[in-house]
Scaffold this motif. Structure first.
Motif, PDB file in Angstrom:
ATOM      1  N   GLN A 138      46.510  44.532  40.407  1.00  0.00           N
ATOM      2  CA  GLN A 138      45.298  44.114  39.723  1.00  0.00           C
ATOM      3  C   GLN A 138      44.447  43.260  40.651  1.00  0.00           C
ATOM      4  O   GLN A 138      44.944  42.322  41.274  1.00  0.00           O
ATOM      5  CB  GLN A 138      45.638  43.302  38.472  1.00  0.00           C
ATOM      6  CG  GLN A 138      45.727  44.107  37.195  1.00  0.00           C
ATOM      7  CD  GLN A 138      45.606  43.217  35.974  1.00  0.00           C
ATOM      8  OE1 GLN A 138      45.907  42.024  36.020  1.00  0.00           O
ATOM      9  NE2 GLN A 138      45.177  43.787  34.866  1.00  0.00           N
ATOM     10  N   ASP A 148      38.756  40.995  40.411  1.00  0.00           N
ATOM     11  CA  ASP A 148      37.672  41.474  39.568  1.00  0.00           C
ATOM     12  C   ASP A 148      38.179  41.736  38.151  1.00  0.00           C
ATOM     13  O   ASP A 148      37.546  41.353  37.153  1.00  0.00           O
ATOM     14  CB  ASP A 148      37.083  42.777  40.120  1.00  0.00           C
ATOM     15  CG  ASP A 148      36.577  42.653  41.538  1.00  0.00           C
ATOM     16  OD1 ASP A 148      37.172  41.898  42.317  1.00  0.00           O
ATOM     17  OD2 ASP A 148      35.596  43.330  41.881  1.00  0.00           O
ATOM     18  N   GLN A 149      39.333  42.407  38.053  1.00  0.00           N
ATOM     19  CA  GLN A 149      39.893  42.719  36.741  1.00  0.00           C
ATOM     20  C   GLN A 149      40.399  41.462  36.038  1.00  0.00           C
ATOM     21  O   GLN A 149      40.171  41.269  34.843  1.00  0.00           O
ATOM     22  CB  GLN A 149      41.062  43.700  36.901  1.00  0.00           C
ATOM     23  CG  GLN A 149      40.667  45.076  37.401  1.00  0.00           C
ATOM     24  CD  GLN A 149      41.870  45.871  37.841  1.00  0.00           C
ATOM     25  OE1 GLN A 149      42.332  45.746  38.982  1.00  0.00           O
ATOM     26  NE2 GLN A 149      42.401  46.676  36.950  1.00  0.00           N
ATOM     27  N   SER A 209      39.566  38.307  36.404  1.00  0.00           N
ATOM     28  CA  SER A 209      38.533  37.350  35.992  1.00  0.00           C
ATOM     29  C   SER A 209      37.670  37.879  34.858  1.00  0.00           C
ATOM     30  O   SER A 209      37.091  37.116  34.083  1.00  0.00           O
ATOM     31  CB  SER A 209      37.639  37.011  37.180  1.00  0.00           C
ATOM     32  OG  SER A 209      36.844  38.134  37.542  1.00  0.00           O
ATOM     33  N   GLY A 210      37.580  39.194  34.759  1.00  0.00           N
ATOM     34  CA  GLY A 210      36.701  39.785  33.753  1.00  0.00           C
ATOM     35  C   GLY A 210      35.241  39.709  34.117  1.00  0.00           C
ATOM     36  O   GLY A 210      34.375  40.111  33.333  1.00  0.00           O
ATOM     37  N   GLN A 211      34.937  39.197  35.312  1.00  0.00           N
ATOM     38  CA  GLN A 211      33.555  39.088  35.780  1.00  0.00           C
ATOM     39  C   GLN A 211      33.217  40.278  36.683  1.00  0.00           C
ATOM     40  O   GLN A 211      34.062  40.759  37.445  1.00  0.00           O
ATOM     41  CB  GLN A 211      33.365  37.787  36.572  1.00  0.00           C
ATOM     42  CG  GLN A 211      33.712  36.529  35.795  1.00  0.00           C
ATOM     43  CD  GLN A 211      32.786  36.326  34.604  1.00  0.00           C
ATOM     44  OE1 GLN A 211      31.570  36.429  34.738  1.00  0.00           O
ATOM     45  NE2 GLN A 211      33.365  36.027  33.446  1.00  0.00           N
ATOM     46  N   THR A 212      31.987  40.741  36.611  1.00  0.00           N
ATOM     47  CA  THR A 212      31.541  41.813  37.496  1.00  0.00           C
ATOM     48  C   THR A 212      31.184  41.215  38.854  1.00  0.00           C
ATOM     49  O   THR A 212      30.280  40.381  38.952  1.00  0.00           O
ATOM     50  CB  THR A 212      30.330  42.546  36.911  1.00  0.00           C
ATOM     51  OG1 THR A 212      30.702  43.121  35.647  1.00  0.00           O
ATOM     52  CG2 THR A 212      29.866  43.653  37.845  1.00  0.00           C
ATOM     53  N   ASP A 244      45.519  49.795  34.282  1.00  0.00           N
ATOM     54  CA  ASP A 244      45.295  48.743  33.287  1.00  0.00           C
ATOM     55  C   ASP A 244      43.975  48.905  32.547  1.00  0.00           C
ATOM     56  O   ASP A 244      43.541  47.981  31.848  1.00  0.00           O
ATOM     57  CB  ASP A 244      45.319  47.369  33.980  1.00  0.00           C
ATOM     58  CG  ASP A 244      46.716  47.000  34.432  1.00  0.00           C
ATOM     59  OD1 ASP A 244      47.672  47.259  33.672  1.00  0.00           O
ATOM     60  OD2 ASP A 244      46.854  46.475  35.552  1.00  0.00           O
ATOM     61  N   PHE A 290      37.224  48.991  34.462  1.00  0.00           N
ATOM     62  CA  PHE A 290      36.406  47.805  34.704  1.00  0.00           C
ATOM     63  C   PHE A 290      35.222  48.197  35.583  1.00  0.00           C
ATOM     64  O   PHE A 290      35.153  49.315  36.107  1.00  0.00           O
ATOM     65  CB  PHE A 290      37.227  46.673  35.337  1.00  0.00           C
ATOM     66  CG  PHE A 290      37.551  46.876  36.795  1.00  0.00           C
ATOM     67  CD1 PHE A 290      36.830  46.223  37.782  1.00  0.00           C
ATOM     68  CD2 PHE A 290      38.590  47.713  37.197  1.00  0.00           C
ATOM     69  CE1 PHE A 290      37.118  46.391  39.131  1.00  0.00           C
ATOM     70  CE2 PHE A 290      38.891  47.894  38.529  1.00  0.00           C
ATOM     71  CZ  PHE A 290      38.152  47.228  39.503  1.00  0.00           C
TER      72      PHE A 290
END
Length: 536
Positions: A14, A17-18, A20-23, A169, A172
């Protein structure tokens, strides 16, 4: 599974990026972890650019696939620190022999002169090539390879591309300042941007079979027209590493690929070629049809195409991966300069101009080879028969025998980045061509000229006094015969026509940009400006 190679499995991890959930926006995202994509990662990282590589698999290429690698790509890989290992593992060769039935009609030497660090060609299974580059990428903190990351879609904006990526997972989104599409002939990226891929498919099929055997055949390229063991068709033999041999059989358009891949049908063909008494094991096989085509533009907004995603050729002549690596060599220094704010985006447009020109040259050579090997009309058949018959008896006809013109660099002779010559010159080192290597002595130790042409633009001064020229970020390093290096064998002076003195401006991709007989700082600065699309 293969008898001679255990395929590695690279871990899916992972990314931040994945988690943190931020782009996150990355300077460069490379789609495809094959030879071209991995070369791009290494080349950009060597210039200080962070890259993310997305690959939907988690291992190297299955089967040996591409096996022949030419001198120029090997020079590029040598500059990137992986070439020496490839050459050490590979089988180097330079001689090719062409047969009609059981008689040799033509022999060629791909590197008839001495004084080169890199061999004319090596044969090496593609999985080794990729393995070595993956290991080099893993050692580089600027490279982030993400396995089992499949690009589902992309959307382009003025200064970035938005990419939806599927992983184990879930899905994203990430962003790329620039996206390099190195995802092969069936490129999904090309479809996503609506790029046209035009050309022709050839209606013929070929069987490639890799076998393991110990044999006394020399490490040469052997090509047969109408051999006794495979009448009416053509065949090819190459040696690879680990006693693996590549065999190639023309089958004809009516052949059933699934039937021809069955071992019970491959083995009799192999025995007919190598003899009933030779022991061997079948390692891998595939049946293919090929095409000659290319993309309409190598740059579509923020997406840049390279390798088979940009162009596809027949395998005869080994122009596929070799050409793709040279795409990257042309692109990386330009993209790095744009990313650093040193050059205008217009410099990237010269990537299409130069490499589309090279692609067209390769497509032309590939098409001519294919037409000779598999003539589809009466005139072509009569021409081939006449050439092969004459080649048996006369010298002049032998160069007309076309079993695949082997990959050589395409010079950018008409490039807008070149500065026109002044005066008379001898030899092949014209603006737009690749700089030639030669043995030198540096600090009392044996070395090679191309190793001096790294780190940006270079001024090579041979019998000419040259001073540093202030060109900002593109200020060239001055390499001078007599102070920077010695030329004990005289090959540098000979190959660069330095009898009357010579000064060469060499680009970061080791192509010659300009040359003069005397030093003129203003002329050098003007040539650098031209070579960087007006950056200075």
């Amino acid at each position: 599974m293969l008898n001679t190679y255990d395929f590695p499995e690279f871990p899916y991890v992972q990314s931040e990026d994945q988690i943190s959930g931020q782009t996150v926006r990355h300077p460069v995202v490379i789609v495809g972890g094959g030879p071209v994509g991995l070369t791009a990662a290494l080349d950009l990282a060597a210039q200080g650019i962070k890259v993310v590589v997305l690959d939907d698999n988690n291992t190297v290429s299955v089967g040996s696939r591409a096996v022949c690698y030419a001198k120029r790509p090997l020079e590029i890989w040598d500059r990137l620190g992986v070439g020496e290992r490839m050459i050490e593992k590979g089988v180097d060769w330079k001689l090719g022999r062409v047969f009609l039935r059981d008689k040799e009609v033509y022999t060629f030497d791909l590197l008839p002169e001495d004084g080169h660090k890199i061999p004319a060609f090596i044969n090496l299974q593609q999985y080794y090539l990729e393995e070595y580059m993956v290991e080099a990428c893993d050692r580089n903190p600027l490279i982030d390879i993400r396995w089992k990351h499949k690009v589902l879609s992309l959307r382009q904006y003025d200064n970035y591309a938005e990419i939806a990526v599927e992983t184990p997972d879930g899905i994203f989104t990430l962003e790329a300042g620039w996206l390099l599409a190195c995802d092969g002939a069936n490129s999904d990226t090309r479809r996503m941007v609506g790029a046209e891929f035009a050309g022709q498919f050839f209606q013929d099929r070929f069987l490639i079979a890799d076998i393991v055997m110990k044999a006394d055949f020399p490490a040469e390229r052997w090509f047969w027209f109408d051999p006794d063991f495979h009448r009416g068709q053509s065949a090819l033999l190459h040696k690879q590493s680990d006693d693996v041999w590549r065999l190639d059989f023309q089958l004809g358009w009516d052949a059933d690929p699934e039937v021809e891949k069955r071992p019970e049908n491959i083995i009799p063909r192999v025995r007919a070629m190598i003899g009933e008494d030779v022991e061997f094991e079948l390692e891998w096989a595939s049946v293919y049809q090929f095409a000659c085509r290319r993309v309409d533009q190598f740059r579509h907004g923020r997406v840049l195409f390279a390798g088979d995603a940009a162009h596809q050729v027949s395998p005869f002549g080994a122009r596929g991966a070799n050409t793709g690596v040279q795409d990257i060599d042309n692109l990386s220094w330009k993209l790095a300069a744009v990313l650093r704010g040193e050059a205008p985006i217009a410099l990237l447009d010269t990537y299409h101009a130069e490499r589309a020109y090279a692609a067209d040259d390769n497509l032309l050579n590939s098409t001519r080879s294919t037409d000779f090997i598999t003539p589809k009309n009466g005139a072509s058949k009569r021409f081939r028969k006449a050439v092969l018959d004459l080649a048996n008896k006369t010298e002049f006809a032998r160069p007309l025998v076309n079993s695949g013109r082997l990959s050589t660099p395409t010079p950018y002779l008409d490039s807008a980045l070149n500065t026109a010559d002044g005066g008379a010159w001898k030899g092949r080192m014209t603006p737009g061509t690749c700089a030639s290597d030669a043995p030198i002595v540096v600090g009392g130790k044996d070395g090679w000229l191309l190793d001096q042409f790294t780190g940006g633009f270079v001024l090579l001064a041979l019998g000419v006094e040259a001073e540093p020229v202030d060109a900002g970020a593109f200020t060239p390093k001055v390499v001078t015969l007599g102070s920077s290096f010695d030329d004990p064998k005289g090959l540098v002076s000979e190959r660069y026509d330095a009898e009357e003195g010579a000064l060469y401006l060499i680009r970061p991709d080791q192509h010659i940009s300009a040359r003069w007989r005397r030093f003129d700082a203003d002329a050098v600065k003007s040539a650098i400006s031209k070579a960087t699309a007006g950056a200075i």
